[in-house]
Design an enzyme around this catalytic site. Sequence first.
Site, PDB file in Angstrom:
ATOM      1  N   LEU A  45      23.142 -30.885  24.122  1.00  0.00           N
ATOM      2  CA  LEU A  45      23.647 -30.217  22.918  1.00  0.00           C
ATOM      3  C   LEU A  45      22.584 -29.351  22.266  1.00  0.00           C
ATOM      4  O   LEU A  45      21.445 -29.780  22.063  1.00  0.00           O
ATOM      5  CB  LEU A  45      24.143 -31.266  21.914  1.00  0.00           C
ATOM      6  CG  LEU A  45      24.681 -30.730  20.587  1.00  0.00           C
ATOM      7  CD1 LEU A  45      25.926 -31.505  20.156  1.00  0.00           C
ATOM      8  CD2 LEU A  45      23.626 -30.804  19.469  1.00  0.00           C
ATOM      9  N   LEU A  46      22.965 -28.141  21.937  1.00  0.00           N
ATOM     10  CA  LEU A  46      22.177 -27.209  21.120  1.00  0.00           C
ATOM     11  C   LEU A  46      22.806 -27.179  19.734  1.00  0.00           C
ATOM     12  O   LEU A  46      24.023 -27.169  19.609  1.00  0.00           O
ATOM     13  CB  LEU A  46      22.205 -25.829  21.766  1.00  0.00           C
ATOM     14  CG  LEU A  46      21.699 -24.594  21.010  1.00  0.00           C
ATOM     15  CD1 LEU A  46      21.304 -23.504  22.012  1.00  0.00           C
ATOM     16  CD2 LEU A  46      22.735 -24.004  20.041  1.00  0.00           C
ATOM     17  N   ASN A  47      21.962 -27.150  18.690  1.00  0.00           N
ATOM     18  CA  ASN A  47      22.527 -26.796  17.383  1.00  0.00           C
ATOM     19  C   ASN A  47      21.620 -25.807  16.663  1.00  0.00           C
ATOM     20  O   ASN A  47      21.465 -24.689  17.151  1.00  0.00           O
ATOM     21  CB  ASN A  47      22.932 -28.017  16.550  1.00  0.00           C
ATOM     22  CG  ASN A  47      21.867 -29.040  16.306  1.00  0.00           C
ATOM     23  OD1 ASN A  47      21.231 -29.523  17.234  1.00  0.00           O
ATOM     24  ND2 ASN A  47      21.667 -29.406  15.055  1.00  0.00           N
ATOM     25  N   ASP A  48      21.002 -26.130  15.552  1.00  0.00           N
ATOM     26  CA  ASP A  48      20.391 -25.122  14.686  1.00  0.00           C
ATOM     27  C   ASP A  48      19.321 -24.287  15.389  1.00  0.00           C
ATOM     28  O   ASP A  48      18.446 -24.834  16.064  1.00  0.00           O
ATOM     29  CB  ASP A  48      19.717 -25.791  13.491  1.00  0.00           C
ATOM     30  CG  ASP A  48      20.664 -26.620  12.658  1.00  0.00           C
ATOM     31  OD1 ASP A  48      21.785 -26.874  13.107  1.00  0.00           O
ATOM     32  OD2 ASP A  48      20.274 -27.033  11.550  1.00  0.00           O
ATOM     33  N   GLN A  64      17.301 -26.703  18.046  1.00  0.00           N
ATOM     34  CA  GLN A  64      17.443 -28.153  18.123  1.00  0.00           C
ATOM     35  C   GLN A  64      18.199 -28.505  19.395  1.00  0.00           C
ATOM     36  O   GLN A  64      19.189 -27.857  19.741  1.00  0.00           O
ATOM     37  CB  GLN A  64      18.228 -28.665  16.921  1.00  0.00           C
ATOM     38  CG  GLN A  64      17.385 -29.230  15.814  1.00  0.00           C
ATOM     39  CD  GLN A  64      18.241 -29.791  14.704  1.00  0.00           C
ATOM     40  OE1 GLN A  64      18.956 -30.768  14.889  1.00  0.00           O
ATOM     41  NE2 GLN A  64      18.179 -29.169  13.540  1.00  0.00           N
ATOM     42  N   SER A 108      15.709 -29.678  11.776  1.00  0.00           N
ATOM     43  CA  SER A 108      15.577 -28.252  11.465  1.00  0.00           C
ATOM     44  C   SER A 108      14.288 -27.896  10.737  1.00  0.00           C
ATOM     45  O   SER A 108      13.779 -28.652   9.921  1.00  0.00           O
ATOM     46  CB  SER A 108      16.764 -27.788  10.623  1.00  0.00           C
ATOM     47  OG  SER A 108      17.903 -27.692  11.418  1.00  0.00           O
ATOM     48  N   ARG A 162      16.407 -32.279   3.832  1.00  0.00           N
ATOM     49  CA  ARG A 162      16.032 -31.691   5.126  1.00  0.00           C
ATOM     50  C   ARG A 162      15.971 -30.160   5.045  1.00  0.00           C
ATOM     51  O   ARG A 162      16.365 -29.561   4.067  1.00  0.00           O
ATOM     52  CB  ARG A 162      17.018 -32.113   6.210  1.00  0.00           C
ATOM     53  CG  ARG A 162      18.502 -31.911   5.867  1.00  0.00           C
ATOM     54  CD  ARG A 162      19.374 -32.529   6.952  1.00  0.00           C
ATOM     55  NE  ARG A 162      20.805 -32.482   6.637  1.00  0.00           N
ATOM     56  CZ  ARG A 162      21.470 -33.469   6.048  1.00  0.00           C
ATOM     57  NH1 ARG A 162      20.832 -34.581   5.697  1.00  0.00           N
ATOM     58  NH2 ARG A 162      22.768 -33.361   5.803  1.00  0.00           N
ATOM     59  N   ASP A 163      15.474 -29.568   6.115  1.00  0.00           N
ATOM     60  CA  ASP A 163      15.544 -28.129   6.386  1.00  0.00           C
ATOM     61  C   ASP A 163      14.649 -27.296   5.467  1.00  0.00           C
ATOM     62  O   ASP A 163      15.121 -26.484   4.666  1.00  0.00           O
ATOM     63  CB  ASP A 163      16.990 -27.609   6.275  1.00  0.00           C
ATOM     64  CG  ASP A 163      17.988 -28.474   7.012  1.00  0.00           C
ATOM     65  OD1 ASP A 163      17.590 -29.111   8.004  1.00  0.00           O
ATOM     66  OD2 ASP A 163      19.170 -28.517   6.605  1.00  0.00           O
ATOM     67  N   GLU A 217      22.512 -27.490   2.903  1.00  0.00           N
ATOM     68  CA  GLU A 217      21.657 -27.528   4.083  1.00  0.00           C
ATOM     69  C   GLU A 217      21.082 -26.148   4.380  1.00  0.00           C
ATOM     70  O   GLU A 217      21.587 -25.125   3.933  1.00  0.00           O
ATOM     71  CB  GLU A 217      22.462 -27.980   5.308  1.00  0.00           C
ATOM     72  CG  GLU A 217      22.793 -29.449   5.347  1.00  0.00           C
ATOM     73  CD  GLU A 217      23.232 -29.888   6.730  1.00  0.00           C
ATOM     74  OE1 GLU A 217      22.714 -30.906   7.200  1.00  0.00           O
ATOM     75  OE2 GLU A 217      24.084 -29.218   7.341  1.00  0.00           O
TER      76      GLU A 217
END
Length: 472
Positions: A45-48, A64, A108, A162-163, A217
């Site tokens: 899985l890829l996300n941010d 990520q 992130s 976060r982030d 976020e």
Amino acid sequence: MDFSNHQNRLVRMEDVSDEYINYIHQTTIEDQWYPSFHIAPPHGLLNDPNGLCQIEGTYHIFYQWFPLGPVHGLKHWRHLTTKDFIHFDDYGCAMYPDDSYDLHGCYSGMVFKEGKQCHVYYTGIDQDDKANVCYGLLKQDKIDKQGVIVSLDKKITSDNFRDPCVFKKQDTYWMLVGGESVNGIGILPVYHGDTFHTFTYQGNLNLQNHNFGYMLECPNYFEQDGKGILFFSPQGIKSSNHYDYQNVFSVTYGIGDPIQNDLNFNAQTYYEMDKGFDFYAPQIFKDESGRYILFGWLGNSKCIYPSDKNNWAHMLTIPREIIVDGDRLVQEPLEELKSLRDEERQIDTCMSLKQAAFELELEVNDYFKIEILESKENYISFEMNEKDYILDRSHMTFMYNEKYGTRRYAKRLIKENQKIRIFVDHSSIEIFADEGKTVFTSRFYLNDIKQMKVVNAKGKYWSLKSIEIENC
């Protein structure tokens, strides 16, 4: 691997066999829905998008990544570089969750360039599942982690913290962090520092009583031509109309006066950055020529996709240049992407399609409609009428996530003639209307793309070549 057993989401790459990795990689790249000109994971899985920057002519792109399956598990950072957004070098994993302060995930973050140093700020989830802001230095193709610089403070936020987003004003380093207040309200805590790794809490950014749900976020902030531009991903917004905030989570932006020490941000109006089904957690950076370039996560965190069964999930959007126009942001596909253009054809009312990766540039006026078809029963459509745009995926071959609806709407901003650009890549579509002020980003699933029907539009079609990614 059974990820319904959540303990398996903490399994580490070194604890699985090469045979398993080879298997999930093969099922990924053989998937008919795997993209050809988008960055996507080799498996898992890829996300941010994270850590976007340009260093001496080379663009660095991190994302990520959970390597072992199409779920949100133990997060790593994967690293690619490019000089032209067509040819990429893939350096694999640049940051592993292998220290006590990020043992349960490297989440992130971003890169802040200063001189020849590239400072990395990211969210580390420690072995007790506590989130902190962590720091490191980007050195060639790896990140040298240094440790925690800001700890979660339960007097300021809940566990939702976060982030980080770091920028500099005069001689002061600023940091915004996404958060949820102890009262369940979305906030952006603000920190100041005299150095790049010592920060002190100053308060929360005052968003002038705008209600953005329970969590904010992925904040991004930059200044241009005397304006401050802020965007973030709110969670928990509800809308009473069919135009706004229809996804589980969305992205919003506002343009106002630059943030000062009083921590006020006075944008009068906030807009959704994207009106499609699948756009989240975008990140922006300024390149060495002065362009502001954005990537987003082309996916949705609360959705099981038909392609998940092939052991991969999600991709990054195409890179987009961001331009400020009054109180609006304009998104334009990056100029370099024109190098992907291959066979050119004039738009016709009914066109057979030889491949599922193409670009359209349509000239439209009043009403128009386009259908991308597997058959007359199975298709997706996009249309423009006197007042609205409508993206409709209610006739896909493979339906999913219907509880959030099958159509997306946006109000039409330009009433006269305009050009609309559309990028299709096997299972994704990105639509740029209103000269880039209205954008739809979405996944879709047809068994086979065979035909396109166009009503009341003219223009050009290009088949698109694949980007080239070489493992280093």
